[in-house]
Structure formats: C-alpha cells, structure tokens
Design an enzyme around this catalytic site. Sequence first.
Site, PDB file in Angstrom:
ATOM      1  N   GLY A   1      25.157   0.582 -23.761  1.00  0.00           N
ATOM      2  CA  GLY A   1      23.998  -0.030 -23.103  1.00  0.00           C
ATOM      3  C   GLY A   1      22.780  -0.002 -24.007  1.00  0.00           C
ATOM      4  O   GLY A   1      22.204   1.060 -24.245  1.00  0.00           O
TER       5      GLY A   1
ATOM      6  N   LYS B   1      11.183  11.511  -3.308  1.00  0.00           N
ATOM      7  CA  LYS B   1      11.616  10.142  -3.606  1.00  0.00           C
ATOM      8  C   LYS B   1      11.312   9.268  -2.408  1.00  0.00           C
ATOM      9  O   LYS B   1      11.420   9.712  -1.254  1.00  0.00           O
ATOM     10  CB  LYS B   1      13.130  10.145  -3.858  1.00  0.00           C
ATOM     11  CG  LYS B   1      13.593   9.022  -4.726  1.00  0.00           C
ATOM     12  CD  LYS B   1      13.472   9.365  -6.203  1.00  0.00           C
ATOM     13  CE  LYS B   1      13.991   8.262  -7.086  1.00  0.00           C
ATOM     14  NZ  LYS B   1      13.952   8.596  -8.496  1.00  0.00           N
TER      15      LYS B   1
END
Length: 346
Positions: free
Chosen positions: A180, A84
């Site tokens: 959501g 990452k």
Amino acid sequence: MPHRRDVFKHAEKLGFGELHFKIDPETQLFAIIAIHNLKRGPALGGCRWRHYDNTGDAIYDALRLARGMTFKSAISHLPHGGGKAVIIRPPKILDKEKYFESFAKFINELGGTYITAADSGTTVEEMDIIAKYTKYVTSTTKIGNPAIYTAHGVLRSIEAAVKFKLGKNSLKGIHITIQGVGQVGYLLAKSCHELGATLTVSDVDEVSTERCKKEFGATVVSPNTIHTIKSDVFAPCALGAVLNHHTISKIHSPIIAGSANNQLAEVSDGHLLHRLGILYAPDFVANAGGVIQASAKYYGDTEEQLTKKIDGIYDTLMTIFERSSKTHKSTSDIADELAMEILEHE
Ligand code: NAD
C-alpha cells in the site's frame, strides 16, 4: 460479536467508561461518542462516519476503537485518554453545515472530555466546520496532513527494528517491502529511498505503484504476493488483519513494521510471529505519529517538540523489543502491558 443486549457487559469487560448518544431528527444526526478512559486527560480520538447495518454494530465499533485510543495515547505518553466518535451516515444529508454543527454541539455537551479529529469517512474540511462550533477539535486544514507524521513514526519504527534485529544503524542496502503506497506508504517509501533502502511495493492502484517505480526505482509486485517476497522489512500500510494464519507462514521478512491499523487478525497471530522469530513492531506504537501530531497541534507544541515526541517511538519500541526478548513474550503482548503500566502509574 457479542449479542447487542450485552452492551453494558461488553463495555464493562473492555474497561469503560462512558457511552454518549445524540439523536437529532432535524439534521438526521445519529452519533455515538465512546469515552474509554480519562485518567491521562481528555479523550482524543477520530470521528468515523460511515454506513452501519444497525446501531449495535456502530456501538461496538465505537467501543473497540475508543479502547484502542486509550492504549495508543498511553504508549505514546500523550496527555490524553481514549475516545472515539461514530456517526451513522444517513442516505442523504440535507444540510452538511447544520449536521456537523449539531455534532459539534454534542461534543460541547461533554464539556471538553472528548476531542474529535478526522478519521475514516471524515475529512479535514469537515473538521473545519466542526471547529466553527466547538474548540474541542483537532486535525483541521490549518493543522496539516497527519500522514507526514505517521510516515515519520513508521520510519523511526523500522530504524529501531533494523537496529535491534539486524544490528544495523542505517537503512542503506536494507530491502523494504511496502504493502500500500497511498498517503503514508508513499511518504515512507520516499524517506526509505532517501536513506539508501531498496524498495519493493504493491498497491491495487497502479498509478501509486508507478509513481514509486519512477521516483524511487521500486520494484512493483502484485498485491497478492507482496507479503511473500523475501525482504529485510515488511511494511503493511494498507489494510487491517493482514497478519493472519494464512499470510504469516508465507512471510519471509525478519521484521514487520508498518502503518496499517489492527494488523493482527487475532491476538494469537502476535504469538505466532514471536514463535517464528519475526520481530513485529506493534501497530498502535508504530503508527502513532498522526495522533501525536493531533495532540501536539491541539496544545500548540512547536514543530521541534512534535518531532521529538514522534522520535520517541524509536525508544518505546526498543523497550518493547528488549522486554520481549528477556521475557519470551510477544511484542504485541508487551506493548499492551507497557500501555497498561503507563496508564496505571505514570
Ligand atoms: P490511503 O488510503 O492513502 O492508502 C492506502 C493504500 O492502500 C491505497 O493506495 C490503496 O489503494 C492501497 N490498498 C488498498 N488495498 C490494497 C491491497 N489489497 N494491497 C495493496 N494495497 C492496497 O491510507 P493511508 O492514510 O496511507 O493509511 C494507510 C494505513 O495506515 C491505513 O490502514 C490507515 O488506517 C493507517 N493509518 C494511517 C494514518 C494516517 O495518518 N494517514 C494514521 C494511522 C494509521
């Protein structure tokens, strides 16, 4: 969070790996690339770009997220390790092109061990800039919206859980509550509606819920109550840590499967769900469609190969559910175990 002086100890405990830093005063680039594991191939993981109160927080974020990517890639049988990038967003960028050029050069210095992608704070347009200066990048505008593939993976997860828990081969008449309805949640709602499911949705954005009401006949409830609604499947597609000691006791759905990252607030919340008989599709398995797409496009897979890989989420979850049932361990623990097994032996 551990004390900042303990970075090496903490990284060692997480099974690292490598930690790379770039300081470029000219462009104001302050970037970290954490590479957790390279056993399965080059580390693939998004580039997070946001403000951090201090460098320590950014480092710990990079470490945590990179480790997560090792597990996600392994369980998805991808030829990738986990990595990452975290870029600390400066108050002002003088020249965006030069800024991301500098970041791309940083990636090149790692010789292909890390492949970047869009993540929280970065866009496909920024990946396009990066792609001018390095080949170790995916999720550019040419590659397309990952949400489509993430939503497809979540759909397959729901189908697997419905088959396992409710013994049904179809979503017809299944009531699904979605928390959501942004990019992924909306596309998931669309597919579920097309397959005959009944929908209840919530979002802090009224335009999003109205769209679902109009297009799919969804019932709209307030964001505070969505997890308490009685349904067959609860699909968290908004925030992390939604499965916690406050919410779990109020959930009246036998299945949880959604796209949100880090849904469990604590490891023990996975155990609690298991004890309550709620079948939880571990988030990093269910929401892997996006990373599967990023990898497939990077290696030039056909759309058919890509779809097949995403459909594999169904089988992976079935394996997890069956093993959880046999061993009386939580699905979250089994998913971690399975990822470790794939990492060590496959
Ligand atoms: P998005 O921002 O498009 O959608 C999130 C939606 O949640 C928004 O509509 C937002 O208004 C809503 N929301 C925010 N707070 C809420 C609340 N308290 N209650 C209800 N709704 C709320 O994001 P997305 O791309 O659809 O991703 C959704 C989740 O899935 C995120 O957690 C993301 O990290 C994860 N995820 C996404 C992808 C992908 O391909 N986009 C891949 C893996 C994981």
